[in-house]
Motif scaffolding. Structure first.
Motif, PDB file in Angstrom:
ATOM      1  N   SER A   1       0.830  -1.206   0.000  1.00 50.14           N
ATOM      2  CA  SER A   1       0.000   0.000   0.000  1.00 50.14           C
ATOM      3  C   SER A   1       0.863   1.255   0.000  1.00 50.14           C
ATOM      4  CB  SER A   1      -0.933   0.007   1.217  1.00 50.14           C
ATOM      5  OG  SER A   1      -1.860  -1.060   1.152  1.00 50.14           O
TER       6      SER A   1
ATOM      7  N   ASN B   1      -7.813   0.256  -2.528  1.00 49.65           N
ATOM      8  CA  ASN B   1      -9.250   0.339  -2.276  1.00 49.65           C
ATOM      9  C   ASN B   1      -9.868  -1.048  -2.132  1.00 49.65           C
ATOM     10  OD1 ASN B   1      -9.375   3.182  -2.361  1.00 49.65           O
ATOM     11  ND2 ASN B   1      -9.441   3.168  -4.591  1.00 49.65           N
TER      12      ASN B   1
ATOM     13  N   LEU C   1      -8.885  -2.508   1.307  1.00 45.27           N
ATOM     14  CA  LEU C   1      -9.652  -1.877   2.384  1.00 45.27           C
ATOM     15  C   LEU C   1     -11.092  -2.383   2.409  1.00 45.27           C
ATOM     16  CD1 LEU C   1      -8.450   1.850   2.194  1.00 45.27           C
ATOM     17  CD2 LEU C   1      -8.003   0.216   4.033  1.00 45.27           C
TER      18      LEU C   1
ATOM     19  N   SER D   1     -11.396  -5.801   3.770  1.00 48.60           N
ATOM     20  CA  SER D   1     -11.238  -5.802   5.230  1.00 48.60           C
ATOM     21  C   SER D   1     -12.520  -5.338   5.921  1.00 48.60           C
ATOM     22  CB  SER D   1     -10.064  -4.914   5.645  1.00 48.60           C
ATOM     23  OG  SER D   1     -10.339  -3.548   5.399  1.00 48.60           O
ATOM     24  N   TYR D   2     -13.226  -4.385   5.297  1.00 45.24           N
ATOM     25  CA  TYR D   2     -14.504  -3.953   5.872  1.00 45.24           C
ATOM     26  C   TYR D   2     -15.491  -5.118   5.904  1.00 45.24           C
ATOM     27  CZ  TYR D   2     -12.733   0.735   4.617  1.00 45.24           C
ATOM     28  OH  TYR D   2     -11.978   1.865   4.476  1.00 45.24           O
TER      29      TYR D   2
ATOM     30  N   SER E   1     -14.698   5.801   1.443  1.00 44.18           N
ATOM     31  CA  SER E   1     -13.370   5.218   1.625  1.00 44.18           C
ATOM     32  C   SER E   1     -12.428   5.630   0.496  1.00 44.18           C
ATOM     33  CB  SER E   1     -13.480   3.692   1.691  1.00 44.18           C
ATOM     34  OG  SER E   1     -12.205   3.099   1.788  1.00 44.18           O
TER      35      SER E   1
END
Length: 413
Positions: A98, A299, A302, A305-306, A330
């Protein structure tokens, strides 16, 4: 979630779109650093280092796909690392790749701002970067298969950029900035500044953090090796044309960072001014086509992971439109962080040096080989095993020296 991923893969990018996306990533901002890389390395080592980086990253791009196919459910760099080193390594790997993508995206914003500032010198460069944020952020919300159209724009602008620079070189008949009466160049480098070239040349091959996304988005993943070869063939031609032309035109006076285009050419008399304005617009447009594709893996990571959190999953499913709202917010936040960094750390050449020396060598060369050895070491023949070990050792050395030199004061190199 698994079904969604497979559906996206099925309706993903076709062979041509995958080539566009891959070329757009590889023919990136690193192209502007190549003449300076040759300036630091000289012809012999510069071309040798270019060939080494080209061959290694072509090989590791294919190794990535092999590692992603090690087992079901591997979609990202972090997944691949977790399969090789356990789930405890996932966070560290996610942070590493990242950071590389954020550095790449930051360099893109700086590039747009610097280029536009050359055209609109009375406008605040901070304002220009904010405008770039307003233009590029909405593109991060577009599905990757549709980004191929913007990728085509990026490829065409890069090729046009090279063509215009070569035309400039033949229009001007006397040095500096001429291909007819070229500047003095060096066969061998100044050894004190040689390590600076490691990152600048390797930065041109910093696309591996995005390759897993491209691979998983292909409608026919079996065509991936062929797609990689075509991508690298196109990239090699474009890179060498600009690197050789830029170094011949400005030789030992080649300036740092993006100034090869916006200052070396814009401040040199004897060129047709409208053509050079067009060059700067090309430099400004090119990053816009790459920005969303560069941030896409971050993106995606992330958002996965959400969705993996039971609490978040429950919240997202309890109201209509919440999943979309979270995705939009996000991605806007990620883009905002990138622009904030670009405003506060505006030195393009230093970012490119670190990006190439540390991140590119680590993510595009060292890490894929380590994963390859970890996952397939027992099945590799001796030749391929030693090849992977050799790549790791050589790239660790180049990365270490290149990263150290990237942080040294300019007057020391």
């Amino acid at each position: 979630m698994q079904d969604i991923k497979h559906e996206e893969t099925y309706i993903g990018s076709n062979f041509r779109q995958s080539i566009f996306n891959s070329c757009n990533i590889l023919i990136g901002i690193g192209i502007l650093a190549l003449p300076l890389g040759f300036h630091y390395s000289g012809w012999v080592i510069g071309i040798s280092l270019f060939a080494f980086c080209l061959g290694v990253t072509n090989y590791t791009a294919k190794v990535l796909a092999k590692c992603l196919d090690y087992e079901e459910g591997l979609y990202t760099y972090a997944d691949m690392g977790a399969a090789a080193f356990g789930h405890k390594a996932r966070l560290a790997i996610s942070i590493l790749f990242s950071l590389e993508l954020i550095a790449s995206a930051t360099a893109l914003v700086i590039l747009v701002g610097d280029s536009l500032h050359t055209l609109f010198s009375d406008t605040s460069i901070i304002l220009l970067k904010v405008i770039a944020w307003m233009v590029m952020t909405p593109l991060t919300l577009i599905a990757i298969r549709y980004l191929s159209y913007f990728s085509l724009l990026g490829i065409l602008s890069a090729i046009s950029l090279v063509a215009v620079i070569i035309i400039d070189g033949f229009i001007k008949h006397d040095k500096p900035g001429s291909l007819i009466d070229h500047m003095e160049t060096e066969i061998w480098p100044s050894w004190a500044s040689l390590p600076m070239s490691f990152g600048l040349i390797m930065a041109g091959f910093t696309g591996h953090a995005v390759f897993p996304t491209v691979y998983r988005d292909m409608q026919d993943p079996r065509q991936y090796p062929k797609m990689v070869n075509i991508t690298y063939a196109v990239t090699t031609v474009v890179y060498l044309l600009l690197a050789v032309s830029g170094y011949l035109m400005f030789g030992n006076t080649t300036m740092q960072e993006v100034t090869l285009i916006t200052q070396n050419i814009m401040l040199t008399d004897g060129y047709w001014r409208p053509l050079n304005n067009f060059v700067v617009w090309l430099v400004a447009i090119n990053p816009i086509a790459k920005y969303a594709l560069t941030l896409n893996p971050i993106n995606l990571t992330l958002e996965l992971s959400y969705y993996s959190s039971p609490f978040m999953e429950e919240c997202l499913n309890s109201g209509r439109g919440r999943r979309t709202a979270l995705k939009v917010l996000s991605r806007i936040l990620v883009s905002t962080i990138v622009v904030f960094i670009a405003i506060n750390f505006p030195q393009f050449d230093r970012i490119m040096g670190v990006l190439g020396s540390f991140f590119s060598f680590t993510i595009s060369a060292i890490f894929p080989c380590i994963c390859h050895l970890k996952l397939y070491g027992e099945t590799l023949n001796r030749k391929e095993y030693l090849l992977n070990v050799g790549i790791i050792i050589i790239c660790c050395i180049l990365s270490t020296f290149g990263t150290i030199w990237a942080f040294l004061p300019t007057d020391h190199v």
